[in-house]
Design a protein around this motif. Structure first.
Motif, mmCIF file in Angstrom:
data_model
loop_
_atom_site.group_PDB
_atom_site.id
_atom_site.type_symbol
_atom_site.label_atom_id
_atom_site.label_comp_id
_atom_site.label_asym_id
_atom_site.label_seq_id
_atom_site.Cartn_x
_atom_site.Cartn_y
_atom_site.Cartn_z
ATOM 1 N N ALA A 288 0.854 -1.188 0.000
ATOM 2 C CA ALA A 288 0.000 0.000 0.000
ATOM 3 C C ALA A 288 0.889 1.236 0.000
ATOM 4 O O ALA A 288 2.081 1.163 0.302
ATOM 5 N N GLY A 289 0.304 2.365 -0.345
ATOM 6 C CA GLY A 289 1.005 3.648 -0.292
ATOM 7 C C GLY A 289 2.182 3.727 -1.244
ATOM 8 O O GLY A 289 2.107 3.334 -2.412
ATOM 9 N N GLU A 290 3.285 4.239 -0.728
ATOM 10 C CA GLU A 290 4.477 4.455 -1.547
ATOM 11 C C GLU A 290 5.063 3.134 -2.044
ATOM 12 O O GLU A 290 5.564 3.052 -3.171
ATOM 13 N N ALA A 291 4.996 2.085 -1.240
ATOM 14 C CA ALA A 291 5.503 0.775 -1.652
ATOM 15 C C ALA A 291 4.690 0.244 -2.830
ATOM 16 O O ALA A 291 5.243 -0.359 -3.757
ATOM 17 N N LEU A 292 3.371 0.486 -2.815
ATOM 18 C CA LEU A 292 2.511 0.072 -3.925
ATOM 19 C C LEU A 292 2.895 0.810 -5.203
ATOM 20 O O LEU A 292 3.041 0.199 -6.260
ATOM 21 N N ARG A 293 3.070 2.122 -5.085
ATOM 22 C CA ARG A 293 3.453 2.916 -6.265
ATOM 23 C C ARG A 293 4.783 2.452 -6.841
ATOM 24 O O ARG A 293 4.948 2.331 -8.060
ATOM 25 N N ALA A 294 5.746 2.205 -5.968
ATOM 26 C CA ALA A 294 7.068 1.763 -6.417
ATOM 27 C C ALA A 294 6.983 0.391 -7.097
ATOM 28 O O ALA A 294 7.632 0.157 -8.121
#
Length: 174
Positions: A157-163
């Motif tokens: 989720a969040g930044e880890a998801l985007r990455a």
């Protein structure tokens, strides 16, 4: 302008990681028009024909010109103003097409739904037809959707998801 002023401008820009030819030209000469900044810049990226600094300056100027507007009126006025500032570049898509001529996601989905309706599909068959149709019309977005599904399945989720999505779309051909 003194060398010290130019050096200070370069130092400030490099500390924010925005040191580009256009940003330097803009910081030295605030009175220059966005068109002049674009001409001075040495086209750093083919994908972005207008440097970010020039676009940001034009956006601020356009907003200042249309400060009394709100909502859809402001949106349209900003589009018109920005396009007038950079007439040689197509900044916005129109009529259901992106800047590069592909159908927008909404247009592609609508077309796929209409095709499924015409064929009289329902249930799982319709869902599969919609997925394959959308994948054919916009393979880049279909790939991102698959990458998102995989990453969500891993609990990201969040930044880890985007990455994870960014890494997935870069690694897979398409």
């Amino acid at each position: 302008m003194s060398r010290l002023t130019v050096f200070a401008a370069v130092l400030a820009l490099s500390s924010t990681a925005v040191c580009s030819t256009a940003a330097l030209a803009q910081s030295v000469s605030r009175s220059a028009s966005p068109e002049a900044v674009v001409r001075q810049a040495a086209a750093p990226a083919a994908a972005d024909p207008i440097p970010r600094a020039a676009r940001a300056e034009a956006r601020r100027d356009c907003y200042a010109e249309n400060i009394a507007l709100t909502g859809t009126d402001l949106r349209q006025a900003m589009r018109d103003c920005m396009q007038a500032r950079f007439p040689g570049v197509k900044l916005y898509g129109s009529d259901g097409l992106t800047r590069d001529g592909r159908p927008t996601a909404a247009t592609a989905r609508t077309q796929c739904r209409q095709e499924a309706d015409q064929r009289g599909l329902a249930g799982e068959e319709r869902r599969q037809a919609l997925v394959s149709c959308f994948g054919a019309k916009r393979p880049d977005l279909a790939q991102r959707a698959e990458c998102r599904k995989e990453a969500r399945g891993k609990g990201l989720a969040g930044e880890a998801l985007r990455a994870a999505i960014a890494a997935c779309t870069r690694s897979e051909p398409g």
